[in-house]
Design a protein around this motif. Structure first.
Motif, mmCIF file in Angstrom:
data_model
loop_
_atom_site.group_PDB
_atom_site.id
_atom_site.type_symbol
_atom_site.label_atom_id
_atom_site.label_comp_id
_atom_site.label_asym_id
_atom_site.label_seq_id
_atom_site.Cartn_x
_atom_site.Cartn_y
_atom_site.Cartn_z
ATOM 1 N N ARG A 1 0.837 -1.206 0.000
ATOM 2 C CA ARG A 1 0.000 0.000 0.000
ATOM 3 C C ARG A 1 0.877 1.263 0.000
ATOM 4 N NH1 ARG A 1 -4.693 1.861 4.304
ATOM 5 N NH2 ARG A 1 -4.701 -0.324 4.883
ATOM 6 N N PHE B 1 -9.691 9.590 2.958
ATOM 7 C CA PHE B 1 -9.713 8.881 4.237
ATOM 8 C C PHE B 1 -9.897 9.907 5.345
ATOM 9 C CE2 PHE B 1 -7.814 7.522 8.149
ATOM 10 C CZ PHE B 1 -8.159 6.186 8.262
ATOM 11 N N THR C 1 -1.488 11.490 13.183
ATOM 12 C CA THR C 1 -2.405 10.369 13.427
ATOM 13 C C THR C 1 -1.997 9.753 14.751
ATOM 14 O OG1 THR C 1 -2.683 9.934 11.070
ATOM 15 C CG2 THR C 1 -3.297 8.167 12.568
ATOM 16 N N TRP D 1 1.461 7.913 3.388
ATOM 17 C CA TRP D 1 0.333 8.707 2.889
ATOM 18 C C TRP D 1 0.376 10.148 3.378
ATOM 19 C CZ3 TRP D 1 -3.402 4.810 5.416
ATOM 20 C CH2 TRP D 1 -4.018 5.307 6.544
ATOM 21 N N ILE E 1 1.172 4.886 6.924
ATOM 22 C CA ILE E 1 0.777 6.239 7.336
ATOM 23 C C ILE E 1 1.890 7.252 7.036
ATOM 24 C CG2 ILE E 1 0.028 7.709 9.261
ATOM 25 C CD1 ILE E 1 -1.707 5.397 10.234
ATOM 26 N N ASN F 1 0.747 1.797 14.651
ATOM 27 C CA ASN F 1 -0.020 0.669 14.104
ATOM 28 C C ASN F 1 0.085 0.503 12.588
ATOM 29 O OD1 ASN F 1 -1.572 2.980 13.694
ATOM 30 N ND2 ASN F 1 -3.491 1.859 13.824
ATOM 31 N N PHE F 2 0.484 1.550 11.872
ATOM 32 C CA PHE F 2 0.778 1.421 10.435
ATOM 33 C C PHE F 2 2.138 2.066 10.198
ATOM 34 C CE2 PHE F 2 -3.717 0.583 10.355
ATOM 35 C CZ PHE F 2 -3.889 -0.275 9.298
ATOM 36 N N ALA G 1 -12.616 -1.654 8.451
ATOM 37 C CA ALA G 1 -11.195 -1.322 8.287
ATOM 38 C C ALA G 1 -10.685 -1.898 6.978
ATOM 39 C CB ALA G 1 -10.388 -1.892 9.441
ATOM 40 N N GLY G 2 -9.563 -1.334 6.528
ATOM 41 C CA GLY G 2 -8.957 -1.832 5.293
ATOM 42 C C GLY G 2 -9.459 -0.980 4.145
ATOM 43 N N VAL G 3 -8.786 0.154 3.948
ATOM 44 C CA VAL G 3 -9.303 1.132 2.991
ATOM 45 C C VAL G 3 -8.414 1.194 1.752
ATOM 46 C CG1 VAL G 3 -10.358 2.506 4.818
ATOM 47 C CG2 VAL G 3 -8.024 3.033 4.082
ATOM 48 N N ARG H 1 -6.473 -0.967 14.886
ATOM 49 C CA ARG H 1 -6.685 -0.036 13.778
ATOM 50 C C ARG H 1 -7.725 0.976 14.231
ATOM 51 N NH1 ARG H 1 -7.598 -4.280 8.801
ATOM 52 N NH2 ARG H 1 -8.996 -5.260 10.296
ATOM 53 N N CYS H 2 -7.511 2.224 13.886
ATOM 54 C CA CYS H 2 -8.513 3.218 14.282
ATOM 55 C C CYS H 2 -9.810 2.992 13.530
ATOM 56 C CB CYS H 2 -7.993 4.639 14.071
ATOM 57 S SG CYS H 2 -7.528 4.963 12.389
ATOM 58 N N THR H 3 -9.748 2.198 12.455
ATOM 59 C CA THR H 3 -10.948 1.858 11.699
ATOM 60 C C THR H 3 -11.582 0.545 12.170
ATOM 61 O OG1 THR H 3 -9.338 0.999 10.137
ATOM 62 C CG2 THR H 3 -10.419 3.075 9.539
HETATM 63 C C1 UN1 Z 1 -7.201 0.951 7.303
HETATM 64 O O1 UN1 Z 1 -8.143 0.579 7.994
HETATM 65 O O2 UN1 Z 1 -6.936 0.395 6.217
HETATM 66 O O3 UN1 Z 1 -4.494 4.466 12.399
HETATM 67 C C2 UN1 Z 1 -6.333 2.086 7.634
HETATM 68 C C3 UN1 Z 1 -5.318 3.834 11.737
HETATM 69 C C4 UN1 Z 1 -5.853 4.450 10.492
HETATM 70 C C5 UN1 Z 1 -5.543 3.672 9.284
HETATM 71 C C6 UN1 Z 1 -6.528 2.611 9.013
HETATM 72 N N1 UN1 Z 1 -5.351 5.791 10.352
HETATM 73 O O4 UN1 Z 1 -5.679 2.729 12.106
#
Ligand code: UN1
Length: 476
Positions: free
Chosen positions: A101, A445, A222, A155, A152, A147-148, A437-439, A278-280
């Motif tokens: 990604r 976003f 983030t 992006w 992150i 976490n990423f 999650a998983g965008v 994941r924040c998602t």
């Molecule tokens: C995702 O769900 O693919 O910190 C990305 C996080 C988010 C990214 C999630 N900014 O979990």
């Protein structure tokens, strides 16, 4: 070997800190230098000095840098994925996917550089023309979570550079390895000295120095709600642009008419994959009463079959929690769920594996209400609560009854409910029959309410944050 900070085009040593593998705490992934406040000031000064030339650099130079960086990341995705899995604890396939990604994001913004454009239009005055252009914001402070560790930073850095800004990156102290590898690639791909700087280390030193600097024109952040607020207050003080992506308490609604296997797969993924970190992630499973018992039984069966083990082992579905303090937070919330009267339907125990690591069984609560702390506060671990509701209307009301608004999901075969939910869910991202999650990397976003502040990230919408608009009038 000590992995050093990168300031003004030079590798700069600092106090060493050990990057520990959460799948095996006896294993040191590498030694990484922590930047001091002075190092951070030097990095900011270097970014400022590099700004005039970079902001006016030919678009082909920017295109080439981003393209080369993306190509190398993609070519090395297996190796960088291993590093990422070792330092963060997500499974190897998840980690390789994240690295890919990151590569695709650089590729996307390499393309955007070639599509930079403005507008020309007539003025309301005779013989006057108006041009609207976008200019870089300046020096961008990039503060990223654990976490990423590569996606992150990618992006945030890729659009920053594409639109002509210079960067100081402060990765999370727990995962400097992937960020270091990314900056090393950018350097070798030809980033001029000062355009990208890396200052690893603590928020209280590196982050605070960025917040206090009048020379940082924008901060993209983030992380947690608490730190996000500090970024906001400090940035207002300096009249600085800022963008925050913080927590979530994302709902996943399951309606009576859902395809059960679609609902179970999406819920298991949303709540527990990537160890729920994941924040998602979805931590509230809001289920109508006609399907409730079948859904809980099927999800519990699914959880029984998940393998929780070393992130690098093939066959592992869920890796360890990232560190001791996050594990403590997860276990504390499992205790809180109990004491609030929710029923632990599955899991929640610490697990022993061949190597010492922070292994936790996914925990599924049932009989939860939306008032409980486990339904209101972000846990950031493999812990989810099922909330039983009467019908779709109640499900929507409960889904929206939260301080957060990042992502939401619904499992239904009804076009009517899917359409209504897409329109009325108070979240920045809505998923139908898909995990929360998983965008995708090429579309906006971000969230609303307590989850986010400022313009969206990713895709073409990233331009809103990384540029400032100029309106020029000319008498013909
Ligand atoms: C995702 O769900 O693919 O910190 C990305 C996080 C988010 C990214 C999630 N900014 O979990």
């Amino acid at each position: 070997m000590l992995h050093k900070n990168f300031i003004a085009g030079e590798w700069v040593a600092g106090d060493a800190s050990a990057n520990i593998n959460p799948s095996n705490v006896n294993e040191v992934v590498g030694e990484y230098a922590r930047a001091s406040a002075d190092d951070t000031k030097n990095a900011i000064a270097a970014a400022r000095a590099a700004l005039p030339a970079w902001s006016r650099s030919p678009i082909l130079a920017r295109h080439a840098l981003l393209k080369k960086t993306g190509d190398e990341i993609l070519a090395r995705k297996e190796e960088l994925g291993r590093l990422l899995a070792r330092e963060e604890g997500k499974t190897l396939p998840e980690a390789i996917g994240e690295v890919a990604r990151a590569g695709q994001i650089f590729d996307f913004f390499a393309g955007e550089v070639l599509r930079l454009s403005g507008e020309t239009l007539p003025s309301v005055r005779a013989n006057v023309g108006v041009e609207i252009t976008r200019e870089p914001v300046g020096v961008v402070g990039v503060i990223t979570p654990w976490n990423f560790p590569i996606a992150i930073p990618a992006w945030k850095i890729a659009p920053a550079l594409a639109y002509g800004n210079t960067v100081v990156l402060k990765p999370a102290d727990l995962v400097p390895g992937s960020a270091w590898a990314l900056v090393d690639i950018l350097h070798r791909a030809g980033a001029p000295a000062g355009v990208v700087n890396l200052t690893m280390g603590r928020g209280s030193v590196v982050g605070q120095t960025m917040l206090d600097s009048p020379d940082v024109n924008a901060i993209t952040f983030t992380g947690s709600v608490g730190t996000g607020k500090r970024v906001a207050f400090a940035s207002v003080e300096h009249n600085r642009k800022f963008q925050l992506e913080m927590g979530g308490k994302n709902p996943f609604v399951v309606l009576d008419d859902a395809d059960l296997s679609v609902a179970v797969e999406a819920a298991a993924n949303s709540s527990f994959f990537s160890t729920g970190q994941r924040c998602t992630a979805s931590s509230r499973l809001i289920v109508t009463e006609g399907i409730h018992d079948r859904f809980v039984a099927a999800l519990t069966e699914r959880l029984k079959n998940l393998v929780i083990d070393d992130a690098l082992k093939s066959g592992t579905h869920i890796g360890p929690v990232v560190d001791e303090s996050q594990l403590k937070q997860d276990v504390d919330y499992i205790g809180i769920g109990h004491s609030e009267g929710a029923k632990l339907a599955f899991g929640g125990a610490r697990l022993e594996r061949a190597t010492p690591g922070f292994y936790l069984q996914p925990a599924l609560f049932t009989e939860a209400t939306n008032e409980m702390r486990i339904a209101r506060e972000e846990i950031f671990g493999p812990v989810a609560a099922v909330i039983r509701v009467k019908d779709y209307d109640e499900a929507l009301a409960v889904a929206n009854d939260t301080n957060f608004g990042l992502s939401s999901g619904i499992a239904t075969t009804s076009l009517k409910y899917a359409t209504h939910f897409k329109r009325n869910s108070e979240a920045g991202m809505v998923m139908v029959n898909l995990p929360t999650a998983g965008v995708d990397f090429h579309v906006p976003f971000g969230g609303r309410k307590g989850s986010s502040y400022g313009p969206r990230e990713q895709g073409r919408y990233a331009a809103e944050f990384y540029t400032t608009v100029k309106t020029a009038y000319t008498l013909a």
